[in-house]
Design a protein around this motif. Structure first.
Motif, PDB file in Angstrom:
ATOM      1  N   ASP A   1      29.566  41.123  18.115  1.00  0.00           N
ATOM      2  CA  ASP A   1      30.379  42.090  17.381  1.00  0.00           C
ATOM      3  C   ASP A   1      31.589  42.530  18.194  1.00  0.00           C
ATOM      4  O   ASP A   1      31.435  43.217  19.208  1.00  0.00           O
ATOM      5  N   PRO A   2      32.804  42.175  17.771  1.00  0.00           N
ATOM      6  CA  PRO A   2      33.995  42.584  18.536  1.00  0.00           C
ATOM      7  C   PRO A   2      34.209  44.089  18.529  1.00  0.00           C
ATOM      8  O   PRO A   2      34.890  44.620  19.425  1.00  0.00           O
ATOM      9  N   LEU A   3      33.633  44.786  17.561  1.00  0.00           N
ATOM     10  CA  LEU A   3      33.803  46.237  17.511  1.00  0.00           C
ATOM     11  C   LEU A   3      33.144  46.919  18.691  1.00  0.00           C
ATOM     12  O   LEU A   3      33.436  48.081  18.983  1.00  0.00           O
ATOM     13  N   GLY A   4      32.272  46.199  19.385  1.00  0.00           N
ATOM     14  CA  GLY A   4      31.665  46.754  20.585  1.00  0.00           C
ATOM     15  C   GLY A   4      32.669  46.955  21.699  1.00  0.00           C
ATOM     16  O   GLY A   4      32.469  47.784  22.591  1.00  0.00           O
ATOM     17  N   GLN A   5      33.779  46.212  21.677  1.00  0.00           N
ATOM     18  CA  GLN A   5      34.829  46.389  22.675  1.00  0.00           C
ATOM     19  C   GLN A   5      35.777  47.509  22.276  1.00  0.00           C
ATOM     20  O   GLN A   5      36.174  48.328  23.109  1.00  0.00           O
ATOM     21  N   ASN A   6      36.119  47.532  21.008  1.00  0.00           N
ATOM     22  CA  ASN A   6      37.007  48.586  20.492  1.00  0.00           C
ATOM     23  C   ASN A   6      36.772  48.654  18.996  1.00  0.00           C
ATOM     24  O   ASN A   6      37.052  47.699  18.275  1.00  0.00           O
ATOM     25  N   SER A   7      36.253  49.779  18.516  1.00  0.00           N
ATOM     26  CA  SER A   7      35.882  49.893  17.102  1.00  0.00           C
ATOM     27  C   SER A   7      37.062  50.155  16.190  1.00  0.00           C
ATOM     28  O   SER A   7      36.935  50.076  14.968  1.00  0.00           O
ATOM     29  N   ASN A   8      38.216  50.465  16.777  1.00  0.00           N
ATOM     30  CA  ASN A   8      39.412  50.717  15.970  1.00  0.00           C
ATOM     31  C   ASN A   8      40.613  50.039  16.614  1.00  0.00           C
ATOM     32  O   ASN A   8      41.523  50.684  17.130  1.00  0.00           O
ATOM     33  N   PRO A   9      40.645  48.696  16.613  1.00  0.00           N
ATOM     34  CA  PRO A   9      41.716  47.980  17.303  1.00  0.00           C
ATOM     35  C   PRO A   9      43.069  48.191  16.625  1.00  0.00           C
ATOM     36  O   PRO A   9      43.166  48.186  15.396  1.00  0.00           O
TER      37      PRO A   9
END
Length: 481
Positions: free
Chosen positions: A67-75
């Protein structure tokens, strides 16, 4: 040969012995049985399980996987996520209409399994320059995913771009997917990838104002970029839906297609001949990257994003959806002519031995017939789409025997339906030496009650200690509508 027994070691060709280690669970023809996402959510899986970060490549949307949102949930920008494809991922995420995941390194592609990254949970699969061969099971999964309505985005690179030095570059790997799979190896998408290294070019888009890839919601496509890449040769005689959208300078028609689209079954396919256009120039440290995404001489971002939207079907449920039923025959290698691919079987069951006769073609499935205590099995897993109201299983069966009794079933063949845990859900029929007769007889059963479920169809032949009985199958089918 009626009433004759055979050696325990059956005489078969090498082809019949292939693929027996492939498990049924990894070969499922399937659609998602969970509730579909809202129509505006397009579910996209980016592959990182096939050396997409080998060498100096960094073809990932984020280091947070799956899940890329684990790095930044609001890119908000390409640097919100880390990876050379972060611009692509962030652009999709910011629309609010996409759910993005990455298949992490060390994983395998599957279709119909229980993992969160199984293809049944997605509408589109992106293969951004894979650098290791797909396994037999993975190729079956990919092809059936597309056949059932999924979108497939294949991104190649030039010949010799073997980033992990395993002997295969992306174009060889993608050509292998199209020509060496158990679902359809007869040019299924209508194109092949050229063995080329085109050093540089700005390929031009064709004029087609109605084309959703060239004129989609993310902008108009006019040119793309080649910075060491390749092209494809189109073969519309094999698949009339194939279409070249962007061509290498000086080329048109069926040669020099740098970006092409096609369909297969209910699904959609896109091909791009270079990874440089999707490279945004940012990524993990130590990689040599080039900003093709923002190249001012091309419109690569619009091409990638429009194509992603088109592949996802603009709100269709794709290969994992449950909203509609497309009439189809779901069993792979249903006439056994590809040898033991797709099916799981006891050694030598799928054969072209001249001791029995196929109903059609050369291959068939021969269970038992040894005149000694034997148990043979033949199975294949399949998911019946939830929206289908008709699911008709059929097969042709021939039985011959050396038994002389008219009252005792010494040797039996059971036809069963099992769930994914191997529990028997139903025994559709039991045949025995008492059913012996000349020629083939078609047998049919309704599996409509299993709509929305992944089941395994299993034939089990059990033979006693003396006097052979042969159970011979051919021309299977599972037709849904």
């Amino acid at each position: 040969m009626l009433g004759s027994s055979r050696s325990r070691r059956r005489l078969t060709t090498g082809l019949a012995g292939l693929g027996l280690l492939v498990t049924a669970a990894a070969l499922q023809v399937t659609t998602d049985v969970t509730p579909a996402h809202a129509a505006t959510t397009h579910r996209v899986l980016f592959d990182n399980a096939h050396a997409e970060t080998a060498g100096n490549a960094d073809w990932i949307i984020s280091t947070s996987q799956p899940d890329p949102l684990g790095q930044n949930s609001n890119p908000t920008s390409e640097t919100s996520w880390t990876g050379a494809l972060s611009s692509w991922g962030v652009a999709l995420q910011k629309t609010g209409s996409y759910s993005l995941k990455t298949l992490p390194s060390g994983s395998s592609l599957s279709y119909g399994g229980s993992t969160a990254t199984d293809l049944a949970n997605f509408d589109t699969l992106v293969l951004p320059e894979p650098n290791t061969l797909f396994t037999t099971a993975e190729k079956t999964a990919i092809m059936n995913f597309v056949k059932n309505g999924g979108g497939l985005f294949m991104i190649s690179d030039h010949t010799g771009a073997d980033r992990n030095s395993d002997g295969y570059d992306a174009l060889e790997i993608l050509n292998d997917l199209m020509t060496n799979n158990s679902v359809d190896s007869t040019d299924p998408f209508g194109f092949s990838i050229d063995t080329l290294d085109v050093s540089s070019d700005y390929p031009t888009a064709i004029s087609d104002s109605s084309n959703a890839v060239l004129n989609g919601s993310f902008g108009k496509v006019t040119k793309s970029l080649i910075a060491d890449g390749t092209t494809a040769t189109l073969k519309p005689a094999d698949n009339s839906s194939v279409k070249g959208l962007v061509y290498r300078t000086g080329y048109s028609g069926n040669t020099g297609a740098f970006f092409a689209t096609s369909t297969f079954g209910s699904g959609r396919v896109a091909f791009w001949g270079d990874s440089s256009p999707i490279d945004d120039g940012t990524g993990q440290s130590g990689n040599t990257l080039y900003d093709g995404w923002n190249d001012t001489g091309a419109t690569n971002a619009a091409l990638a994003l429009n194509a992603t939207a088109w592949l996802a079907g603009s709100g269709s449920t794709g290969g994992g959806g449950t909203g509609t039923c497309t009439a189809a025959q779901l069993l792979g290698n249903n006439g056994f002519e590809s040898g033991s691919t797709t099916w799981s079987a006891s050694s030598g069951v799928i054969t072209n031995s001249s001791s029995q006769s196929a109903r059609t073609g050369s291959y068939y499935a021969w269970l038992d017939g040894y005149g000694s205590a034997t148990t043979d099995t033949l199975s294949q897993s399949v998911t019946i789409p939830a929206a289908c109201t008709t699911a008709a299983l059929s097969f042709y069966l021939h039985i011959d025997t050396a038994e002389t009794t008219t009252s005792t079933a010494y040797d039996t063949l059971k036809v069963q339906v099992l769930n994914s845990s191997g529990t028997v859900l139903s025994t559709l029929a039991t045949y025995s030496n008492l059913n012996a007769a000349s020629g083939y007889t078609q047998r049919s059963f309704s599996l409509a009650s299993y709509a929305g479920q992944t089941v395994t169809l299993k034939f089990t032949g059990v033979e006693g200690s003396t006097l052979q009985t042969s159970f011979v199958l051919d021309d299977t089918a599972l037709n849904v509508s």
